[in-house]
Design a protein around this motif. Structure first.
Motif, PDB file in Angstrom:
ATOM      1  N   ILE A 107       1.018   2.602  -4.912  1.00 15.79           N
ATOM      2  CA  ILE A 107      -0.532   3.325  -4.912  1.00 15.79           C
ATOM      3  C   ILE A 107      -1.393   2.703  -6.521  1.00 15.79           C
ATOM      4  N   THR A 166       4.500   5.303  -1.821  1.00 12.70           N
ATOM      5  CA  THR A 166       3.357   5.739  -3.300  1.00 12.70           C
ATOM      6  C   THR A 166       3.638   5.322  -4.089  1.00 12.70           C
ATOM      7  N   GLU A 185       8.218   5.707   3.225  1.00 11.37           N
ATOM      8  CA  GLU A 185       7.493   6.256   2.409  1.00 11.37           C
ATOM      9  C   GLU A 185       7.043   6.247   0.677  1.00 11.37           C
ATOM     10  N   THR A 187      -1.203   5.119   4.027  1.00 13.57           N
ATOM     11  CA  THR A 187      -1.264   5.842   2.730  1.00 13.57           C
ATOM     12  C   THR A 187      -3.255   4.476   3.462  1.00 13.57           C
TER      13      THR A 187
END
Length: 278
Positions: A83, A80, A76, A122
């Motif tokens: 992006i 993150t 995760e 996502t």
């Protein structure tokens, strides 16, 4: 445009990196131990450790597309970080165990499902590749074959559409360099359905000597596998083999439907790697 290849020491990652580099793409190799990578001239290597978030930003700088191995620890946080770094697409190497009935109760399937779900949560464009049995699994028989001992294999009559690693590389390259497979979850297999017994017999024919195959107890195999992977994963591998069919099944997942080229048969992999068994 830079393509980041994680797990660049693995067979699929290394093969994909070489293929992309030869095709003129700008590629970057990522590994927890980049100093151990054997890379083509002109390919840079960066450290990437999911347990160390400080490695994320340098590895992702300038990257547009990522080939990702399924490792749930820290996934995760990595996604993150991808992006704002400008990553637009991730191609994930998952497993067809994720499609098994009751996958939530299988450790191998859960391992891959967690990464798949994190990626799907996502805004990144995602392609998920779910290959089945790799031809390279036959490497586990090499020591016994060389020593003249019987090959031991649990569930020897289980049948699977054995896939050549280069066929997986073909599809991964297609997914990373074009948009046709964006958003897809794709089961992958080879051009033929073979049992483990079939594969051992083929190897024997190619070596010009019969190979004996024995079916050990499940407990014996679990102990052997447990020396290499955590016990729950060892049990889940055995459950996966046990769930494979023993009757005829068409090779409906051949990569030819995606690439337009016939899939590579098991014999081709065996011929290219026969010295392992001599």
């Amino acid at each position: 445009m830079t393509l980041l290849i994680t797990g660049a020491r693995g067979g699929i990652g290394a093969g994909l990196l070489r293929r992309l580099h030869e095709s003129g793409h700008r590629v970057r190799a990522a590994s927890r131990a980049p100093e151990k990578l054997d890379l083509p001239a002109g390919v840079s290597a960066v450290p990437l450790d999911l347990a160390d978030p400080t490695t994320f930003a340098p590895a992702l700088a300038g990257v547009t597309d990522v080939f990702l191995y399924a490792e749930p620890a820290g996934i995760e946080a990595l996604l993150t970080a991808a992006i704002p770094a400008g990553v637009r697409r991730v191609v994930l190497l998952s497993s067809d165990s994720a499609a098994l009935p009751g996958a939530e109760h299988n450790a191998l399937a859960r391992h891959h499902l967690r990464v798949e779900r994190a990626l799907r949560a996502t805004p990144l464009t995602a392609t998920v590749l779910r290959p089945g049995g790799f031809a390279t699994m036959a490497r586990h028989w090499a020591e016994s074959v060389r020593a003249g001992r019987p090959v031991e294999q649990a569930y020897p009559d289980a049948r699977l559409d054995v896939i050549h690693p280069d066929d997986i590389v073909d599809v991964a390259e297609l997914a990373l360099t074009g948009g046709r497979l964006d958003g897809e979850t794709i089961g992958l297999g080879g051009p033929e359905v073979l049992s483990f017994r079939d594969q051992v017999r083929m190897l024997g024919q190619m070596l010009n000597r019969p190979l004996e195959l024995r079916e050990p107890t499940r407990e014996r195999v679990a102990v052997h596998l447990g020396a290499h992977v955590p016990a729950p994963l060892a049990e889940s591998v055995l459950d996966y083999w046990a769930a494979l069919p023993t009757g005829h099944r068409e090779a409906a997942r051949s990569t030819q439907r995606l690439t337009g080229r016939p899939g590579r048969p098991f014999r081709r992999w065996a011929a290219d790697n026969l010295d392992l068994f001599r």
